[in-house]
Motif scaffolding. Structure first.
Motif, PDB file in Angstrom:
ATOM      1  N   ASN A   1       0.831  -1.215   0.000  1.00 41.01           N
ATOM      2  CA  ASN A   1       0.000   0.000   0.000  1.00 41.01           C
ATOM      3  C   ASN A   1       0.860   1.256   0.000  1.00 41.01           C
ATOM      4  N   GLY A   2       0.243   2.331  -0.450  1.00 39.77           N
ATOM      5  CA  GLY A   2       0.875   3.629  -0.279  1.00 39.77           C
ATOM      6  C   GLY A   2       0.606   4.120   1.140  1.00 39.77           C
ATOM      7  N   PHE A   3       1.328   5.144   1.527  1.00 42.71           N
ATOM      8  CA  PHE A   3       1.205   5.705   2.870  1.00 42.71           C
ATOM      9  C   PHE A   3      -0.135   6.417   3.034  1.00 42.71           C
ATOM     10  N   GLN A   4      -0.704   6.348   4.242  1.00 45.50           N
ATOM     11  CA  GLN A   4      -1.936   7.088   4.542  1.00 45.50           C
ATOM     12  C   GLN A   4      -1.650   8.091   5.648  1.00 45.50           C
ATOM     13  N   GLY A   5      -1.706   9.358   5.289  1.00 43.65           N
ATOM     14  CA  GLY A   5      -1.421  10.400   6.278  1.00 43.65           C
ATOM     15  C   GLY A   5      -0.533  11.457   5.650  1.00 43.65           C
ATOM     16  N   CYS A   6       0.149  12.217   6.493  1.00 44.31           N
ATOM     17  CA  CYS A   6       0.979  13.319   6.010  1.00 44.31           C
ATOM     18  C   CYS A   6       2.455  12.986   6.210  1.00 44.31           C
ATOM     19  N   ILE A   7       3.270  13.324   5.202  1.00 43.81           N
ATOM     20  CA  ILE A   7       4.731  13.206   5.342  1.00 43.81           C
ATOM     21  C   ILE A   7       5.289  14.598   5.054  1.00 43.81           C
ATOM     22  N   PHE A   8       6.092  15.123   5.955  1.00 46.55           N
ATOM     23  CA  PHE A   8       6.592  16.482   5.719  1.00 46.55           C
ATOM     24  C   PHE A   8       8.010  16.661   6.251  1.00 46.55           C
ATOM     25  N   ASP A   9       8.584  17.810   5.926  1.00 48.48           N
ATOM     26  CA  ASP A   9       9.957  18.146   6.327  1.00 48.48           C
ATOM     27  C   ASP A   9      10.949  17.047   5.940  1.00 48.48           C
ATOM     28  N   VAL A  10      10.793  16.492   4.717  1.00 47.94           N
ATOM     29  CA  VAL A  10      11.758  15.483   4.250  1.00 47.94           C
ATOM     30  C   VAL A  10      13.040  16.214   3.871  1.00 47.94           C
ATOM     31  N   GLN A  11      14.166  15.763   4.432  1.00 52.46           N
ATOM     32  CA  GLN A  11      15.450  16.407   4.137  1.00 52.46           C
ATOM     33  C   GLN A  11      16.525  15.349   3.984  1.00 52.46           C
ATOM     34  N   VAL A  12      17.498  15.644   3.133  1.00 54.53           N
ATOM     35  CA  VAL A  12      18.582  14.691   2.904  1.00 54.53           C
ATOM     36  C   VAL A  12      19.920  15.426   2.928  1.00 54.53           C
ATOM     37  N   CYS A  13      20.940  14.743   3.451  1.00 51.67           N
ATOM     38  CA  CYS A  13      22.296  15.285   3.491  1.00 51.67           C
ATOM     39  C   CYS A  13      23.201  14.215   2.877  1.00 51.67           C
ATOM     40  N   THR A  14      24.060  14.604   1.912  1.00 50.67           N
ATOM     41  CA  THR A  14      24.869  13.591   1.233  1.00 50.67           C
ATOM     42  C   THR A  14      26.373  13.783   1.435  1.00 50.67           C
ATOM     43  N   SER A  15      26.746  14.767   2.246  1.00 53.46           N
ATOM     44  CA  SER A  15      28.170  14.848   2.610  1.00 53.46           C
ATOM     45  C   SER A  15      28.294  15.592   3.931  1.00 53.46           C
ATOM     46  N   LEU A  16      29.303  15.214   4.698  1.00 50.32           N
ATOM     47  CA  LEU A  16      29.430  15.732   6.065  1.00 50.32           C
ATOM     48  C   LEU A  16      29.611  17.241   6.119  1.00 50.32           C
ATOM     49  N   ASN A  17      30.236  17.815   5.060  1.00 47.22           N
ATOM     50  CA  ASN A  17      30.477  19.265   5.122  1.00 47.22           C
ATOM     51  C   ASN A  17      29.379  20.080   4.441  1.00 47.22           C
ATOM     52  N   GLN A  18      28.239  19.419   4.080  1.00 49.23           N
ATOM     53  CA  GLN A  18      27.099  20.169   3.549  1.00 49.23           C
ATOM     54  C   GLN A  18      25.900  19.961   4.464  1.00 49.23           C
ATOM     55  N   GLY A  19      24.998  20.926   4.447  1.00 50.01           N
ATOM     56  CA  GLY A  19      23.817  20.801   5.305  1.00 50.01           C
ATOM     57  C   GLY A  19      22.734  19.937   4.678  1.00 50.01           C
ATOM     58  N   PHE A  20      21.594  19.869   5.369  1.00 52.57           N
ATOM     59  CA  PHE A  20      20.436  19.129   4.864  1.00 52.57           C
ATOM     60  C   PHE A  20      19.701  19.953   3.822  1.00 52.57           C
ATOM     61  N   LYS A  21      19.147  19.272   2.809  1.00 50.80           N
ATOM     62  CA  LYS A  21      18.355  19.934   1.764  1.00 50.80           C
ATOM     63  C   LYS A  21      17.083  19.145   1.532  1.00 50.80           C
ATOM     64  N   SER A  22      16.066  19.829   0.997  1.00 54.20           N
ATOM     65  CA  SER A  22      14.868  19.109   0.555  1.00 54.20           C
ATOM     66  C   SER A  22      15.163  18.463  -0.792  1.00 54.20           C
ATOM     67  N   PRO A  23      14.557  17.273  -1.067  1.00 54.55           N
ATOM     68  CA  PRO A  23      14.776  16.667  -2.383  1.00 54.55           C
ATOM     69  C   PRO A  23      14.109  17.497  -3.480  1.00 54.55           C
ATOM     70  N   GLY A  24      14.486  17.233  -4.725  1.00 57.82           N
ATOM     71  CA  GLY A  24      13.819  17.867  -5.865  1.00 57.82           C
ATOM     72  C   GLY A  24      14.685  18.882  -6.575  1.00 57.82           C
ATOM     73  N   THR A  25      14.319  19.135  -7.846  1.00 57.34           N
ATOM     74  CA  THR A  25      14.971  20.159  -8.667  1.00 57.34           C
ATOM     75  C   THR A  25      13.887  21.015  -9.295  1.00 57.34           C
ATOM     76  N   PRO A  26      13.757  22.312  -9.001  1.00 59.79           N
ATOM     77  CA  PRO A  26      14.468  23.016  -7.916  1.00 59.79           C
ATOM     78  C   PRO A  26      14.090  22.431  -6.548  1.00 59.79           C
ATOM     79  N   GLU A  27      14.901  22.768  -5.556  1.00 66.04           N
ATOM     80  CA  GLU A  27      14.773  22.173  -4.226  1.00 66.04           C
ATOM     81  C   GLU A  27      13.334  22.227  -3.701  1.00 66.04           C
ATOM     82  N   GLY A  28      12.847  21.077  -3.240  1.00 62.02           N
ATOM     83  CA  GLY A  28      11.503  21.014  -2.656  1.00 62.02           C
ATOM     84  C   GLY A  28      10.381  20.820  -3.657  1.00 62.02           C
ATOM     85  N   HIS A  29      10.708  20.821  -4.966  1.00 63.62           N
ATOM     86  CA  HIS A  29       9.655  20.699  -5.984  1.00 63.62           C
ATOM     87  C   HIS A  29       9.649  19.312  -6.608  1.00 63.62           C
ATOM     88  N   PRO A  30       8.518  18.577  -6.493  1.00 66.61           N
ATOM     89  CA  PRO A  30       8.460  17.268  -7.137  1.00 66.61           C
ATOM     90  C   PRO A  30       8.317  17.395  -8.654  1.00 66.61           C
TER      91      PRO A  30
END
Length: 341
Positions: free
Chosen positions: A221-250
Motif C-alpha cells: 500500500n501507499g502511505f496514509q497520512g501526512c509526510i513532511f519536512d523530508v530532508q537529505v544530506c549527502t556529505s558531512l560538510n554540507q547541510g540538509f536539503k529538501s529533495p527535488g529540482t528546484p529544491e523542494g519541488h516534485p
C-alpha cells in the motif's frame, strides 16, 4: 452476436457503441494531465496530478505539507516523485516527520519512500526504501550484494507526529525513530556503494503495481497520512536539503492533498450521494437511480446502469415511456422484448 439480419457486439465493461468503440475516458474530461479512470460506462473519475484538485482537477492547490491517501478503490496509490537524489553512493542521512491518518494504517504494509536501480526487482538490484509494517518502521537497502534491514520497535500511537532519522556510511546503516534507541546494521557481501537511478518516490509509486519495488520487500500500500519536512544530506560538510529540482519541488504526483484540508468540504453530492476523497482526488458515489458528477441526473429505465436492467433483446432499441418502456424490434423479431423470431 448475430441473429439472421442483425448483428451487434456485447461490450465488455466500460465500453459502449455498436462496435464497442466508445470508452468513458476517450473524450477525456479530466484537465491538467490527470489520470482518467472509467468508474462506469458513462462516468469517469479524475485522479488529480500534483497541485490540482476538484472533480475535473481544474482547481489549483498549494501544498506545503503533502497528505497521502494510500491505495484508492481503483488500485492506484497517491505519490510524489522527485528527481534522483545525487551523491548518495557512499554516504547519506535522511530526516522526515509523518502523521498517520489512523491507527489502522500503521498496521498495513505502507511505503514511505523508495529509490532503486533497474527496477526489475531481481536479486542484486540496488535500492533504498523506508516503510511501515505491523506498526513498526522498516528501513532496507541493498548495495548489490544482499539486503540489510532494520525494524524499529512498535510506534507509540499516542504520539501525533513521528520523527525518523536514518543514514548509511558504506555498508553500515542506522535508524532512529522518535525516542527509541538508535539501531544499526551492516549489509552483507562485499559491495559498499549504492547505485540508484530511479526517481525518489514519496508515499507511493507511479505504477499500477509496484514493479520497481524489490520482490522480497514489496510494500503493498501507499502511505496514509501526512509526510513532511523530508530532508537529505549527502556529505558531512554540507547541510540538509529538501529533495527535488528546484529544491523542494516534485517532478510529478497523483492524488496528493494538503494536510488537514478536505476537498469534500467544497462540493455537495445530491440525492443521497456520498463524497469520496483520496488526497486531492474527489468524486460523488451516487445511490442507485442517480448519476452525474453531483448525482443530480436520474438514470433512465433504458440505460445500462439502471437497476433492474431493461429486457429488450437482440439488438432492439429500448424506448422509455412515462411509466416503463417499450422495445422497438429490428426486422425479423417480434414480441414484448423482441424475443421471438
Amino acid at each position: 452476436v448475430s441473429d439472421e439480419e442483425n448483428w451487434y457486439c456485447e461490450c465488455p465493461k466500460l465500453f459502449t457503441g455498436k462496435l464497442c468503440q466508445f470508452a468513458t475516458c476517450d473524450e477525456n474530461p479530466c484537465g491538467n494531465g490527470a489520470t482518467c479512470f472509467p468508474k462506469s460506462r458513462r462516468h469517469a473519475v479524475c485522479l488529480c496530478p500534483y497541485g490540482r484538485s476538484g472533480i475535473l482537477c481544474s482547481d489549483a492547490i498549494n501544498i506545503t505539507q503533502p497528505s497521502f491517501s494510500g491505495t484508492d478503490v481503483f488500485g492506484y496509490t497517491s505519490f510524489l516523485a522527485y528527481s534522483t537524489i545525487p551523491n548518495i553512493t557512499f554516504y547519506y542521512e535522511f530526516r522526515l516527520k509523518f502523521q498517520l491518518a489512523n491507527h489502522h494504517s500503521a498496521l498495513q504494509d505502507n511505503l514511505i519512500f523508495f529509490t532503486g536501480q533497474k527496477g526489475q526487482g531481481l536479486n542484486g538490484d540496488d535500492f533504498l526504501e523506508l516503510g511501515l509494517r505491523n506498526g513498526r518502521v522498516v528501513y532496507s537497502y541493498n548495495l548489490g550484494s544482499g539486503t540489510a534491514t532494520i525494524i524499529s520497535k512498535p510506534l507509540d500511537l499516542t504520539l501525533n507526529v513521528h520523527i525518523i532519522h536514518l543514514g548509511r556510511t558504506l555498508q553500515k546503516g542506522w535508524l532512529k525513530v522518535d525516542d527509541q534507541k538508535n539501531k544499526t546494521v551492516t549489509s552483507p557481501g562485499r559491495l559498499v556503494g549504492l547505485n540508484v537511478f530511479s526517481q525518489f518516490y514519496l508515499g507511493g509509486y507511479r505504477e499500477y503495481t509496484p514493479e520497481l519495488l524489490p520482490k522480497g520487500h514489496r510494500f503493498k500500500n501507499g502511505f496514509q497520512g501526512c509526510i513532511f519536512d523530508v530532508q537529505v544530506c549527502t556529505s558531512l560538510n554540507q547541510g540538509f536539503k529538501s529533495p527535488g529540482t528546484p529544491e523542494g519541488h516534485p517532478n510529478s504526483g497523483r492524488s496528493v492533498g494538503q494536510c488537514k484540508d478536505s476537498p469534500c468540504s467544497l462540493i455537495k453530492c445530491r440525492n443521497g450521494g456520498k463524497c469520496i476523497e483520496t488526497g486531492s482526488t474527489v468524486y460523488c458515489d451516487c445511490l442507485t437511480g442517480w448519476k452525474g458528477a453531483f448525482c443530480t441526473e436520474t438514470v433512465s429505465v433504458c440505460e445500462p446502469e439502471h437497476d433492474p436492467p431493461h429486457l429488450c433483446q437482440q439488438g432492439s432499441t429500448c424506448v422509455p415511456l412515462p411509466n416503463g418502456y417499450t422495445c422497438h424490434c429490428p426486422l425479423g423479431t417480434t414480441g414484448t422484448y423482441c424475443e421471438q423470431g
